[in-house]
Write a protein that holds these residues in place. Sequence first.
Motif, short mmCIF file in Angstrom:
data_model
loop_
_atom_site.label_atom_id
_atom_site.label_comp_id
_atom_site.label_asym_id
_atom_site.label_seq_id
_atom_site.Cartn_x
_atom_site.Cartn_y
_atom_site.Cartn_z
N LEU A 1 11.62 -10.17 7.78
CA LEU A 1 10.91 -9.71 6.60
C LEU A 1 9.47 -10.20 6.57
N ASN A 2 9.18 -11.36 7.14
CA ASN A 2 7.83 -11.88 7.13
C ASN A 2 7.29 -11.91 8.55
N ARG B 1 8.74 -2.73 -1.04
CA ARG B 1 9.59 -3.87 -1.38
C ARG B 1 8.98 -5.19 -0.92
N THR B 2 8.10 -5.17 0.08
CA THR B 2 7.50 -6.41 0.58
C THR B 2 6.29 -6.84 -0.24
N GLY B 3 5.75 -5.93 -1.05
CA GLY B 3 4.60 -6.25 -1.88
C GLY B 3 3.30 -6.36 -1.11
N SER B 4 3.24 -5.84 0.10
CA SER B 4 2.01 -5.86 0.89
C SER B 4 1.09 -4.73 0.45
N ASN B 5 -0.10 -5.07 0.02
CA ASN B 5 -1.05 -4.03 -0.38
C ASN B 5 -2.15 -3.82 0.64
N ILE B 6 -2.27 -4.70 1.62
CA ILE B 6 -3.26 -4.51 2.68
C ILE B 6 -2.90 -3.26 3.48
N GLY B 7 -1.62 -3.08 3.69
CA GLY B 7 -1.08 -1.95 4.44
C GLY B 7 0.43 -2.05 4.40
N LEU B 8 1.09 -1.28 5.21
CA LEU B 8 2.54 -1.22 5.19
C LEU B 8 3.17 -2.26 6.11
N VAL B 9 4.02 -3.09 5.53
CA VAL B 9 4.84 -4.04 6.29
C VAL B 9 6.27 -3.54 6.24
N SER B 10 6.87 -3.38 7.41
CA SER B 10 8.25 -2.90 7.46
C SER B 10 9.07 -3.77 8.42
N SER B 11 10.37 -3.73 8.24
CA SER B 11 11.23 -4.53 9.11
C SER B 11 12.59 -3.86 9.27
#
Length: 193
Positions: free
Chosen positions: A111-112, A149-159
């Motif tokens: 997730l991180n 769901r990850t709350g990343s606003n810089i761009g898309l974080v996925s896992s």
Amino acid sequence: MSSNKIGIVFFSKCGATKQVAELLAEGVNTQLPDSALLIEVLPSEIIEGRYDNDEKLKLLDSCDAIVFGAPTYMGSPAAQFKSFMDASSDNYCKKLWRNKLAAGFTTGGSLNGEQQQTLLSFFTLACQHGMIWVGLDASRHTDNLGLNRTGSNIGLVSSIDDGQDSVNRNDLLTAQYYGSRIATLVQELVNKS
């Protein structure tokens, strides 16, 4: 048919990043039909550590927006994608991507895993090229869409979900939304100028 093009350039080792890229492209095409241009960085295009495919780089020159995507390995973009980033230096010197919209996404096995660092690498690349960064404006904390769901606003974080073979469903829906957002901004900003 739209004359706008949005390049989605990515490297994918096991298919997860490609899956996200394809959903991003679907989102783009919902707003600007036939505008998404998927450009995959292939290992065979890396010669002595340097990305070498001038045709694909030239395709990006004609795009209104470029989205960068790669898995996060050891807290940064995969080396294969970093070789593409380095090869974009000729475009940088000629200011060929100046004032284009830019965005980014990454995938990881956890997730991180310092995935934000990969997005910051893409952001830095975009700034070096004089591009205008498009963040992700959705969050389950700020709207009712239930995305990001990850709350990343810089761009898309996925896992990848634990025990699963594919990217988390919420991340894929967020990818579609992000593609739609990028295309909407191309319509609003690029087409009005």
